[in-house]
Scaffold this motif. Structure first.
Motif, PDB file in Angstrom:
ATOM      1  N   ILE A 199       0.390  -1.442  -0.332  1.00  0.00           N
ATOM      2  CA  ILE A 199       0.118   0.088   0.035  1.00  0.00           C
ATOM      3  C   ILE A 199       0.493   1.568  -0.185  1.00  0.00           C
ATOM      4  CG2 ILE A 199      -1.576   1.182   1.390  1.00  0.00           C
ATOM      5  CD1 ILE A 199      -2.625  -1.663   2.812  1.00  0.00           C
ATOM      6  N   PHE A 214       0.835   6.142  -0.399  1.00  0.00           N
ATOM      7  CA  PHE A 214       0.215   7.231  -0.041  1.00  0.00           C
ATOM      8  C   PHE A 214       1.760   8.127  -0.634  1.00  0.00           C
ATOM      9  CE2 PHE A 214      -1.954   5.009   2.431  1.00  0.00           C
ATOM     10  CZ  PHE A 214      -2.693   5.273   2.988  1.00  0.00           C
ATOM     11  N   PHE A 246      -9.472  -0.991   5.327  1.00  0.00           N
ATOM     12  CA  PHE A 246      -7.469  -0.013   4.479  1.00  0.00           C
ATOM     13  C   PHE A 246      -6.349  -1.469   4.766  1.00  0.00           C
ATOM     14  CE2 PHE A 246      -3.144   0.708   5.931  1.00  0.00           C
ATOM     15  CZ  PHE A 246      -2.749   1.250   5.331  1.00  0.00           C
ATOM     16  N   GLN A 266      -7.452  -3.495   1.313  1.00  0.00           N
ATOM     17  CA  GLN A 266      -7.103  -2.687   0.175  1.00  0.00           C
ATOM     18  C   GLN A 266      -8.753  -2.495  -0.361  1.00  0.00           C
ATOM     19  OE1 GLN A 266      -3.673  -1.920  -2.034  1.00  0.00           O
ATOM     20  NE2 GLN A 266      -2.887  -3.972  -0.816  1.00  0.00           N
ATOM     21  N   PHE A 311     -12.448   1.649  -0.931  1.00  0.00           N
ATOM     22  CA  PHE A 311     -11.935   3.198  -1.319  1.00  0.00           C
ATOM     23  C   PHE A 311     -12.514   3.598  -2.324  1.00  0.00           C
ATOM     24  CE2 PHE A 311     -10.638  -0.979  -3.939  1.00  0.00           C
ATOM     25  CZ  PHE A 311     -10.119  -0.541  -5.573  1.00  0.00           C
ATOM     26  N   TRP A 314      -3.660  12.795   0.259  1.00  0.00           N
ATOM     27  CA  TRP A 314      -3.394  11.484   0.485  1.00  0.00           C
ATOM     28  C   TRP A 314      -4.303  10.407  -0.455  1.00  0.00           C
ATOM     29  CZ3 TRP A 314      -5.642  15.973   1.637  1.00  0.00           C
ATOM     30  CH2 TRP A 314      -7.295  16.084   2.307  1.00  0.00           C
ATOM     31  N   MET A 319      -4.132   7.356  -2.403  1.00  0.00           N
ATOM     32  CA  MET A 319      -3.149   6.115  -2.062  1.00  0.00           C
ATOM     33  C   MET A 319      -3.439   5.194  -3.231  1.00  0.00           C
ATOM     34  SD  MET A 319      -6.170   3.860   0.799  1.00  0.00           S
ATOM     35  CE  MET A 319      -5.058   2.664   0.445  1.00  0.00           C
ATOM     36  N   HIS A 353      -8.967   7.752  -3.700  1.00  0.00           N
ATOM     37  CA  HIS A 353      -9.469   8.851  -2.373  1.00  0.00           C
ATOM     38  C   HIS A 353      -8.949   7.467  -1.456  1.00  0.00           C
ATOM     39  CE1 HIS A 353     -11.209  11.820  -3.897  1.00  0.00           C
ATOM     40  NE2 HIS A 353     -11.308  11.622  -4.697  1.00  0.00           N
ATOM     41  N   PRO A 354      -8.458   7.917  -0.143  1.00  0.00           N
ATOM     42  CA  PRO A 354      -8.841   6.540   1.007  1.00  0.00           C
ATOM     43  C   PRO A 354     -10.393   6.645   1.635  1.00  0.00           C
ATOM     44  CG  PRO A 354      -7.741   8.929   1.615  1.00  0.00           C
ATOM     45  CD  PRO A 354      -7.962   8.877  -0.272  1.00  0.00           C
ATOM     46  N   LEU A 360     -10.197   6.272   4.988  1.00  0.00           N
ATOM     47  CA  LEU A 360     -10.238   7.137   6.042  1.00  0.00           C
ATOM     48  C   LEU A 360     -11.111   8.274   6.498  1.00  0.00           C
ATOM     49  CD1 LEU A 360      -8.161   7.860   7.652  1.00  0.00           C
ATOM     50  CD2 LEU A 360      -6.621   9.066   5.941  1.00  0.00           C
TER      51      LEU A 360
END
Length: 346
Positions: free
Chosen positions: A7, A9, A157, A160, A163, A173, A175, A196-197, A200
């Motif tokens: 993963i 960023f 997260f 994965q 998202f 941010w 990812m 876009h995460p 989060l």
């Protein structure tokens, strides 16, 4: 089996994050981080509810009973919600094979809204059977849901998943990762794009909501059920916007099911919130359950029993210490007599 993946960023830091979905293997069964994180969120939510049960005038034992059965019903509801709407997807390999899809829970698929619906339905049934005041308890449930959502999203997260769509490359941010790249490629999108995460976004939104409603509960709550209505409004509003970004939503008739439900539930809860507030302004006769004589008496008796039990334990400990120092058995005392009497009356 190694299920490690990368993963990144890239706009925040250069190093990759390597995560293995499997936390450990027990008796040949893989235990996933997703399940551990979800379980951790549930435990913290229950602990919070038990610690704050007195604020809504309900015994912690009663809250635990509702939390236990509500959690079980919530898990069933989360899976059932996912199964129903996943089976509407024409790409589903086991389309309309509801039993096979439902029992394949280790393959993934828990929907938050299904968990909320299942948990609330379970709580309603159990509260009726066990004669527990429901409205005060669901105020705690709303805060518990926010805790669970906030922590549970980090399971997404690790996997994965959850998202969003590709975003501007300069988003700090944004990812990417091995599984994200594979999913983007399968969707015909640029596999090198940052996304876009959403996990989060939702985690932070729920954390903020928990902080706000926690202090509202302590200082400004005016009627039983108010916090739960505010939770529905808060979560639904955030989820409606976040769901618009996601690419893995469950659909029904071309509509994102969770987004429609988020908007509808938030709007309905907001209407109820305003209605009850207006009724309070008119009548000014409402008494919250925590302020009733019934609640105060039950809590007082419960606290007395706990204090008495603690004092008995201290006395028993002191008695055993005396016995050890004297090296002699000590005759039965009032401690045993009170315990026998309590046992007979229990």
């Amino acid at each position: 089996m190694n299920q490690s993946s990368r993963i990144e960023f890239p706009n925040l830091f250069q190093n990759d994050i390597i995560i293995n979905r499997i936390a450990f293997t027990l008796f040949g069964i893989d235990v996933y981080w997703y399940g551990i994180i979800i379980t951790g969120g549930v435990i913290l939510a229950v602990v919070y509810a038990l610690q704050n049960a007195h604020r809504v005038g309900v015994l912690s034992d009663k809250v635990f009973d509702l939390a236990f059965w509500g959690t079980i019903c919530g898990i069933v509801g989360a899976r059932l919600y996912y199964v129903i709407f996943w089976n509407l997807n024409p790409e589903n390999e086991y389309k309309y094979d509801l039993l096979r899809t439902f029992t394949g829970i280790r393959d993934g698929g828990l929907a938050i809204y299904g968990g909320v619906i299942g948990g609330v339905v379970g709580a309603i049934v159990v509260s009726r059977l066990m004669k527990i005041k429901l409205l005060p308890v669901i105020d705690l449930a709303g805060l518990g849901f926010l805790i669970g959502h906030c922590i549970g999203r980090w399971g997404n997260f690790v996997n994965q998943e959850a998202f969003g769509a590709p975003t501007a490359s300069e988003l700090p941010w944004g990812m990417t990762g091995d599984r994200i790249m594979a999913d983007l490629h399968a969707q015909g999108a640029d596999p090198n794009a940052l996304v876009h995460p959403c996990f989060l976004y939702e985690s932070l939104w729920c954390l903020l909501g928990f902080i706000v409603l926690h202090f509202y509960l302590r200082k400004w709550r005016t009627f039983d059920g108010e916090i739960f209505l505010m939770y529905v409004v808060w979560y639904g509003t955030g989820r409606a916007f976040i769901e618009e970004l996601r690419t893995d939503s469950l659909y029904a008739g071309g509509l994102k099911v969770s987004q429609v439900l988020a908007i509808a539930s938030a709007a309905f809860a907001a209407i109820l919130f305003v209605y009850f507030k207006m009724q309070l302004q008119k009548k000014k006769e409402y008494v919250m359950y925590a302020e009733t004589e019934e609640s105060k008496k039950l809590i007082e008796e419960y606290q007395y029993k706990i204090k008495l039990r603690e004092e008995q334990e201290k006395a028993k400990t002191a008695l055993r210490r005396t016995q050890r120092e004297l090296g002699e058995p000590t005759a039965p005392t009032i401690i045993q007599s009170e315990e026998d009497e309590n046992g007979e009356n229990s």
